[in-house]
Design a protein around this motif. Structure first.
Motif, PDB file in Angstrom:
ATOM      1  N   VAL A  26      21.113 -26.679 -30.728  1.00  0.00           N
ATOM      2  CA  VAL A  26      22.228 -27.786 -30.908  1.00  0.00           C
ATOM      3  C   VAL A  26      22.654 -28.206 -29.610  1.00  0.00           C
ATOM      4  CG1 VAL A  26      24.367 -28.397 -31.763  1.00  0.00           C
ATOM      5  CG2 VAL A  26      22.864 -26.608 -33.149  1.00  0.00           C
ATOM      6  N   VAL A  27      22.859 -27.465 -28.594  1.00  0.00           N
ATOM      7  CA  VAL A  27      23.283 -27.915 -27.351  1.00  0.00           C
ATOM      8  C   VAL A  27      22.243 -29.012 -26.820  1.00  0.00           C
ATOM      9  CG1 VAL A  27      23.759 -27.519 -25.051  1.00  0.00           C
ATOM     10  CG2 VAL A  27      24.755 -26.148 -26.970  1.00  0.00           C
ATOM     11  N   ALA A  28      20.698 -28.554 -26.794  1.00  0.00           N
ATOM     12  CA  ALA A  28      19.765 -29.341 -26.444  1.00  0.00           C
ATOM     13  C   ALA A  28      19.856 -30.764 -26.816  1.00  0.00           C
ATOM     14  CB  ALA A  28      18.296 -28.555 -26.491  1.00  0.00           C
ATOM     15  N   PHE A  29      20.012 -30.724 -28.481  1.00  0.00           N
ATOM     16  CA  PHE A  29      19.865 -32.130 -28.972  1.00  0.00           C
ATOM     17  C   PHE A  29      21.049 -32.699 -28.840  1.00  0.00           C
ATOM     18  CE2 PHE A  29      16.484 -30.189 -31.375  1.00  0.00           C
ATOM     19  CZ  PHE A  29      15.606 -31.305 -31.858  1.00  0.00           C
ATOM     20  N   TYR A  30      22.083 -31.956 -28.666  1.00  0.00           N
ATOM     21  CA  TYR A  30      23.397 -32.961 -28.399  1.00  0.00           C
ATOM     22  C   TYR A  30      23.528 -33.578 -26.782  1.00  0.00           C
ATOM     23  CZ  TYR A  30      28.399 -33.825 -27.735  1.00  0.00           C
ATOM     24  OH  TYR A  30      29.611 -34.328 -27.693  1.00  0.00           O
ATOM     25  N   LEU A  31      23.118 -33.019 -25.978  1.00  0.00           N
ATOM     26  CA  LEU A  31      23.259 -33.519 -24.657  1.00  0.00           C
ATOM     27  C   LEU A  31      21.930 -34.475 -24.344  1.00  0.00           C
ATOM     28  CD1 LEU A  31      23.706 -30.321 -22.156  1.00  0.00           C
ATOM     29  CD2 LEU A  31      25.323 -32.169 -22.972  1.00  0.00           C
ATOM     30  N   ARG A  32      20.837 -34.379 -25.176  1.00  0.00           N
ATOM     31  CA  ARG A  32      19.735 -35.499 -25.187  1.00  0.00           C
ATOM     32  C   ARG A  32      20.158 -36.595 -25.809  1.00  0.00           C
ATOM     33  NH1 ARG A  32      16.861 -38.494 -23.196  1.00  0.00           N
ATOM     34  NH2 ARG A  32      14.620 -38.773 -23.358  1.00  0.00           N
ATOM     35  N   ASN A  86      28.910 -22.752 -31.955  1.00  0.00           N
ATOM     36  CA  ASN A  86      29.571 -21.878 -30.925  1.00  0.00           C
ATOM     37  C   ASN A  86      30.183 -21.059 -31.466  1.00  0.00           C
ATOM     38  OD1 ASN A  86      28.732 -22.746 -27.814  1.00  0.00           O
ATOM     39  ND2 ASN A  86      28.659 -24.658 -29.076  1.00  0.00           N
ATOM     40  N   TYR A  87      31.162 -21.467 -32.272  1.00  0.00           N
ATOM     41  CA  TYR A  87      32.302 -20.361 -32.961  1.00  0.00           C
ATOM     42  C   TYR A  87      31.723 -19.283 -33.705  1.00  0.00           C
ATOM     43  CZ  TYR A  87      35.734 -24.145 -31.240  1.00  0.00           C
ATOM     44  OH  TYR A  87      36.385 -25.179 -30.631  1.00  0.00           O
ATOM     45  N   LEU A  88      30.610 -19.898 -34.635  1.00  0.00           N
ATOM     46  CA  LEU A  88      29.859 -19.023 -35.419  1.00  0.00           C
ATOM     47  C   LEU A  88      29.216 -17.827 -34.647  1.00  0.00           C
ATOM     48  CD1 LEU A  88      28.878 -21.408 -38.441  1.00  0.00           C
ATOM     49  CD2 LEU A  88      30.417 -19.608 -38.552  1.00  0.00           C
ATOM     50  N   VAL A  89      28.884 -18.174 -33.574  1.00  0.00           N
ATOM     51  CA  VAL A  89      28.272 -16.967 -32.944  1.00  0.00           C
ATOM     52  C   VAL A  89      29.046 -15.723 -32.862  1.00  0.00           C
ATOM     53  CG1 VAL A  89      27.421 -16.295 -30.634  1.00  0.00           C
ATOM     54  CG2 VAL A  89      27.050 -18.208 -31.361  1.00  0.00           C
ATOM     55  N   LEU A  90      30.249 -16.067 -32.826  1.00  0.00           N
ATOM     56  CA  LEU A  90      31.247 -14.640 -32.874  1.00  0.00           C
ATOM     57  C   LEU A  90      31.491 -14.073 -34.293  1.00  0.00           C
ATOM     58  CD1 LEU A  90      34.293 -16.131 -30.725  1.00  0.00           C
ATOM     59  CD2 LEU A  90      32.397 -14.681 -29.863  1.00  0.00           C
ATOM     60  N   THR A 102      20.414 -12.321 -38.307  1.00  0.00           N
ATOM     61  CA  THR A 102      21.301 -13.848 -38.084  1.00  0.00           C
ATOM     62  C   THR A 102      22.026 -13.647 -36.695  1.00  0.00           C
ATOM     63  OG1 THR A 102      21.956 -13.560 -40.392  1.00  0.00           O
ATOM     64  CG2 THR A 102      23.523 -14.643 -39.163  1.00  0.00           C
ATOM     65  N   ARG A 103      22.305 -12.303 -36.334  1.00  0.00           N
ATOM     66  CA  ARG A 103      22.727 -12.167 -34.916  1.00  0.00           C
ATOM     67  C   ARG A 103      21.843 -12.612 -33.768  1.00  0.00           C
ATOM     68  NH1 ARG A 103      28.148 -11.749 -34.460  1.00  0.00           N
ATOM     69  NH2 ARG A 103      29.082  -9.669 -35.537  1.00  0.00           N
ATOM     70  N   ALA A 104      20.737 -12.574 -33.989  1.00  0.00           N
ATOM     71  CA  ALA A 104      19.798 -13.342 -33.043  1.00  0.00           C
ATOM     72  C   ALA A 104      19.714 -14.759 -33.113  1.00  0.00           C
ATOM     73  CB  ALA A 104      18.382 -12.517 -32.932  1.00  0.00           C
ATOM     74  N   MET A 105      19.782 -14.974 -34.695  1.00  0.00           N
ATOM     75  CA  MET A 105      19.624 -16.611 -34.745  1.00  0.00           C
ATOM     76  C   MET A 105      20.685 -17.335 -34.341  1.00  0.00           C
ATOM     77  SD  MET A 105      16.369 -17.158 -35.916  1.00  0.00           S
ATOM     78  CE  MET A 105      15.770 -16.226 -34.707  1.00  0.00           C
ATOM     79  N   ALA A 106      21.735 -16.813 -34.431  1.00  0.00           N
ATOM     80  CA  ALA A 106      23.253 -17.582 -34.130  1.00  0.00           C
ATOM     81  C   ALA A 106      23.092 -18.223 -32.655  1.00  0.00           C
ATOM     82  CB  ALA A 106      24.361 -16.668 -34.229  1.00  0.00           C
ATOM     83  N   PRO A 107      22.787 -17.251 -31.604  1.00  0.00           N
ATOM     84  CA  PRO A 107      22.908 -17.963 -30.361  1.00  0.00           C
ATOM     85  C   PRO A 107      21.540 -18.696 -30.082  1.00  0.00           C
ATOM     86  CG  PRO A 107      22.343 -15.491 -30.281  1.00  0.00           C
ATOM     87  CD  PRO A 107      22.653 -16.000 -31.673  1.00  0.00           C
ATOM     88  N   LEU A 108      20.351 -18.604 -30.849  1.00  0.00           N
ATOM     89  CA  LEU A 108      19.353 -19.566 -30.636  1.00  0.00           C
ATOM     90  C   LEU A 108      19.567 -20.887 -31.485  1.00  0.00           C
ATOM     91  CD1 LEU A 108      16.397 -17.167 -31.674  1.00  0.00           C
ATOM     92  CD2 LEU A 108      16.936 -18.149 -29.311  1.00  0.00           C
TER      93      LEU A 108
END
Length: 366
Positions: free
Chosen positions: A134-140, A157-161, A123-129
């Motif tokens: 999500v950012v890539a799809f949001y901006l596109r 973004n918040y769940l990364v923490l 989970t710790r690695a998958m959260a930033p991935l």
């Protein structure tokens, strides 16, 4: 009462207040808040994104890919105009390609990352991935984004923490098989391990706090905008919403609700007042569940009658942050009773509560 007695009484109260503040700050470094809610939010957010990507798969190329009217060249110009053509421009333009093979390759990666994050695999690695995706799809899809897209971006973004893999995850299942403390942490020493645990706990609690603040800001700002509108003040807002062809899943049922003016007006006022009072009532132990049920009903109504299922679902996911560990333990007990009606289910033991992070000072593996 003499002056000395008044000073002594004030000193006692100040000491008690200082002790409570110190205890609360100590708990923030030792006790992870709502670990089950964090896991539920992870599953809800990533699961919804998987459903979103699968649902839009037939239209993906036109929404984000080579067939989109928002061409790669136009997208690059938009990024440059916004000042987003710097070091991270390659990230933002992952989906901006004329090659269908490249686009659907990244689409498959996005599906895989979202599914693994929902399952809680590393989970710790998958959260930033997941944020990367999500950012890539949001901006596109910036020209066609909705409230669902914005909330999914914020919560991701918040769940990364947040340490969201402690329960209901493949990580938790793997830790249960091999023991509580992985051997790779022992080499750093007990003091370093304790410092790491406390830092993770602080970040976890801070992440949940930011999510809770974001949800309250959403409801309060929505209520403020509604109050400014004349249709919400005179109770006709739901009537116009139900009569709109753009937001109508079941036209006949919407028309029936709109025909009952008093009911529609009452629901309009309930919507506004519940959003205005949400931040004040959600921290009251007795009224917490009342306001959450009201908001859940509102979200279900929006999803069913206004054809906004993803937006309604993501707001419900945000509301999960306010559910305490005791709620999830009680729900788990009810599920056990339902699955085994012939057996008497014992209440959660102190060991179970400790594993859930309910005992201050109890170590919880991350």
């Amino acid at each position: 009462m003499t002056a000395r007695q008044a000073l002594r009484l004030g000193g006692d109260r100040a000491g008690a207040l200082a002790a409570r503040v110190t205890g609360a700050l100590r708990d923030l470094t030792l006790r992870p808040l709502s670990p089950y809610s964090a896991a539920a939010m992870r599953i809800g957010l990533a699961g919804l994104y998987v459903l979103h990507l699968l649902r839009e798969l037939p239209h993906a190329s036109r929404l984000w890919g080579p067939d989109s009217p928002f061409t790669p060249a136009l997208f690059a110009e938009t990024l440059a105009a916004r000042g987003q053509d710097g070091a991270f421009a390659w990230w933002y333009q992952l989906l901006s390609t004329d090659s269908s093979l490249v686009f659907y390759g990244w689409y498959a990666v996005a599906l895989l990352v979202s599914a693994l994050y929902a399952l809680g695999w590393h989970t710790r690695a998958m959260a930033p991935l997941f944020v990367f995706v999500v950012v890539a799809f949001y901006l596109r899809g910036t020209m066609a984004n909705s409230g669902w897209a914005l909330l999914s971006l914020l919560f991701a973004n918040y769940l990364v923490l947040v340490a969201s893999g402690r329960h209901w995850s493949l990580d938790a299942r793997r830790r249960a098989k091999r023991g509580d403390i992985p051997s790779r942490y022992v080499v750093w020493g007990e003091e370093t391990e304790e410092l790491r645990r406390r830092a993770v706990t602080v970040l976890h609690n801070a992440g949940l706090g930011v999510i809770a603040l974001q949800v309250m800001v959403i409801y309060t700002s929505a209520a403020m905008y509604k109050i400014r509108g004349a249709s919400w003040r005179d109770g006709t807002a739901l009537y116009y919403s139900m009569m709109s062809d753009d937001f109508s899943t079941f036209p006949e049922l919407s028309a029936w609700i709109a025909s009952h003016g008093t009911f529609a007006a009452v629901m309009a006022y309930v919507t506004v007042f519940s959003q205005v009072l949400f931040a004040a009532l959600v921290f009251n132990r007795r009224l917490k569940y009342v306001i959450l049920v009201v908001m859940l009903s509102t979200h279900i109504g929006i999803g069913v009658f206004m054809a906004l299922p993803l937006f309604s679902a993501i707001t419900v996911v945000g509301d999960l942050v306010f559910l305490p560990t005791s709620f999830w333990l009680a729900a788990a007990g009810l599920v056990r009773v339902w699955r085994q009606p012939g057996e008497n289910s014992a209440p959660p033991s102190s060991e179970t509560e400790a594993q859930a992070g309910a005992v201050p000072g109890q170590r919880v593996q991350v």
